[in-house]
Design an enzyme around this catalytic site. Structure first.
Site, PDB file in Angstrom:
ATOM      1  N   HIS A 215       0.825  -1.211   0.000  1.00 56.91           N
ATOM      2  CA  HIS A 215       0.000   0.000   0.000  1.00 56.91           C
ATOM      3  C   HIS A 215       0.868   1.274   0.000  1.00 56.91           C
ATOM      4  CE1 HIS A 215      -3.414  -2.620   1.030  1.00 56.91           C
ATOM      5  NE2 HIS A 215      -2.600  -3.162   1.919  1.00 56.91           N
TER       6      HIS A 215
ATOM      7  N   SER B  69      15.315  21.547 -16.056  1.00 63.27           N
ATOM      8  CA  SER B  69      14.150  22.420 -16.159  1.00 63.27           C
ATOM      9  C   SER B  69      14.550  23.711 -16.852  1.00 63.27           C
ATOM     10  CB  SER B  69      13.601  22.728 -14.759  1.00 63.27           C
ATOM     11  OG  SER B  69      12.708  23.830 -14.783  1.00 63.27           O
TER      12      SER B  69
ATOM     13  N   LYS C 277      16.694  21.247 -10.845  1.00 61.20           N
ATOM     14  CA  LYS C 277      15.908  20.050 -11.166  1.00 61.20           C
ATOM     15  C   LYS C 277      16.728  18.974 -11.872  1.00 61.20           C
ATOM     16  CE  LYS C 277      12.109  19.431 -10.748  1.00 61.20           C
ATOM     17  NZ  LYS C 277      11.031  19.807 -11.681  1.00 61.20           N
TER      18      LYS C 277
ATOM     19  N   GLU D  86       9.352   8.475 -16.853  1.00 64.48           N
ATOM     20  CA  GLU D  86       7.969   8.949 -16.989  1.00 64.48           C
ATOM     21  C   GLU D  86       7.411   8.622 -18.365  1.00 64.48           C
ATOM     22  OE1 GLU D  86       8.556  12.724 -13.910  1.00 64.48           O
ATOM     23  OE2 GLU D  86       8.536  13.050 -16.081  1.00 64.48           O
TER      24      GLU D  86
END
Length: 457
Positions: free
Chosen positions: A153, A275, A281, A288
């Site tokens: 979970h 970024s 970043k 992704e």
């Protein structure tokens, strides 16, 4: 091609929607392979002359060289790869080229070409998975005893080793690889060539010969089924979808692990992006995008399934869309595999951050319950309740690791708990104790690493 039946040319839009050459030109190798086998069979059966066959074979070899060299002019007016190659063959060798299509239709021709392509693509995908498995096993071997939190979970559950976690994906990808290869073998069983348009042909063809020449086990037993079915492509896309889902799960873990909130790992510069506005970043864009491509692969399967399920037998032009969907799925899968291998081979794990996270969240609570059962003969349900009360005391005291809770807090709940029991509640002791076959203990992880390396030989 059908000028004898129609007095007018098709409308421009009709030509555009009907043509598929931009997509199916990828089948040129398979089309030439199938045509060479078909021509050999026609000559052996006396349906065309040996001279015509020799000219066809040489002409097809020359066309293959033209395509490889980039000299072949693909024409949308000729619709697809099959007519493009046949038209060029006739340009090269004359009347003999027009005899190649004897005893076959584009329907069985495209089904055969598409089967051959899908079989090869599935095997290549399986090879790609093997490369990823080897990269994962290498990392599992290097990190066999590195401790991290195991989750259920997405909540801290029990300590595990990083090697154990990575090997879980090796097992997933092995099942995927077996499915892909099994699907290729299933597709290889029956050859559609010779089914013609839908009813077979009146020519005395030898379908066993062409099936054997193309590497199939036997000719398809029903001509309607041979030209109207695409379950081999559906199976390939379904298998890809499952494996893409596993890639996506691993990608999601990389996204989580490389976030500052987790801090478990760091992607190399080659597999990170920045970024345009935030200089600090380091974005896991490749991971992704693998998640997104997994969704696309699943959508390709769903689209082909929706196309096939409403079609009466035998062939309908709807099936022209099968190749665009299948090519897209295999392309996305191959790119996802390449990216994942690159990330796994170069990722750097943070040992202390993982170990610290494993020690938080009372991950060794089950170890205490097991000690109560084993040493004090307490029924497990009672041991579960006792341990829960001790965890609550730790929470109230602001202590996140049971190994650091004073012994008095344990004994306030269960007086028989000894300090020796508390020393067993470290994450190191916990993972060492999970030494059942397939468990997370370092010695078991190394055992599984050796097993996989032996299988890879």
């Amino acid at each position: 091609m059908w000028g004898g039946r129609f007095a007018a040319q098709p409308a421009d839009a009709m030509q555009a929607i009907n043509a598929s050459i931009d997509v199916d030109k990828r089948l040129w190798r398979e089309d030439i392979e199938g045509s060479k086998a078909h021509a050999d069979m026609l000559a052996a059966q006396g349906i065309i002359t040996q001279e015509d066959n020799a000219a066809i074979q040489a002409g097809l070899d020359q066309i293959a060289a033209e395509i490889l060299d980039g000299r072949f002019a693909f024409s949308a007016e000729l619709e697809d790869i099959h007519l493009n190659i046949e038209a060029r063959l006739t340009e090269r060798i004359g009347e003999a080229g027009k005899r190649l299509h004897t005893g076959r239709s584009r329907n069985d021709q495209v089904a055969t070409d598409f089967k051959l392509w899908t079989m090869r693509a599935a095997r290549e995908a399986g090879d790609g998975l093997r490369t990823l498995q080897k990269a994962l096993v290498a990392q599992a071997e290097a990190h066999a005893d590195w401790i991290m939190p195991g989750f259920t979970h997405l909540q801290t559950a029990q300590p595990i080793t990083l090697g154990h976690h990575l090997l879980a994906y090796v097992s997933m990808f092995e099942r995927d690889r077996v499915r892909l290869i099994g699907g290729a073998l299933e597709a290889q069983w029956e050859c559609p060539l010779g089914a013609a348009a839908l009813a077979g042909t009146s020519y005395p063809i030898d379908r066993e010969r062409t099936a054997a020449a193309l590497g199939f086990h036997e000719p398809a037993h029903n001509s309607l089924d041979a030209v109207g079915s695409r379950d081999f492509a559906l199976a390939a896309l379904a298998n890809l979808s499952i494996s893409a889902a596993h890639l996506s799960r691993l990608a999601e873990e990389i996204v989580l692990w490389t976030s500052p909130q987790f801090g478990f790992a760091r992607l190399s510069d080659q597999w990170s992006t920045g970024s345009s506005i935030m200089p600090q970043k380091r974005n896991p864009d490749a991971a992704e995008l693998i998640r997104a491509k997994a969704a696309r692969i699943g959508a390709d399967f769903a689209a082909l399934n929706a196309i096939v399920q409403k079609l009466p037998l035998a062939y309908a032009k709807d099936l022209q869309e099968d190749k665009a969907l299948t090519f897209s799925a295999f392309d996305a899968f191959a790119l996802s595999l390449t990216a994942m291998v690159g990330m796994i081979e170069t990722i750097r794990f943070e040992r202390e951050a993982m170990r610290a996270a494993a020690a938080r969240g009372y991950s060794t609570a089950t170890d205490l319950a097991d000690w109560l059962v084993r040493e004090l003969k307490v029924p497990f349900r009672e041991a579960h309740e006792i341990t829960g009360k001790i965890v609550r005391r730790a929470e109230e005291a602001g202590i996140v690791d049971l190994a650091h809770l004073p012994i008095a807090a344990f004994q306030a709940v269960e007086p028989r708990i000894t300090d020796a029991a508390r020393t067993l509640l470290t994450v190191e002791k916990s993972v060492e104790s999970r030494d059942s076959y397939g468990g997370t203990a370092p010695q078991r992880v190394r055992e599984q690493v050796d097993r996989w390396k032996e299988l890879f030989k």
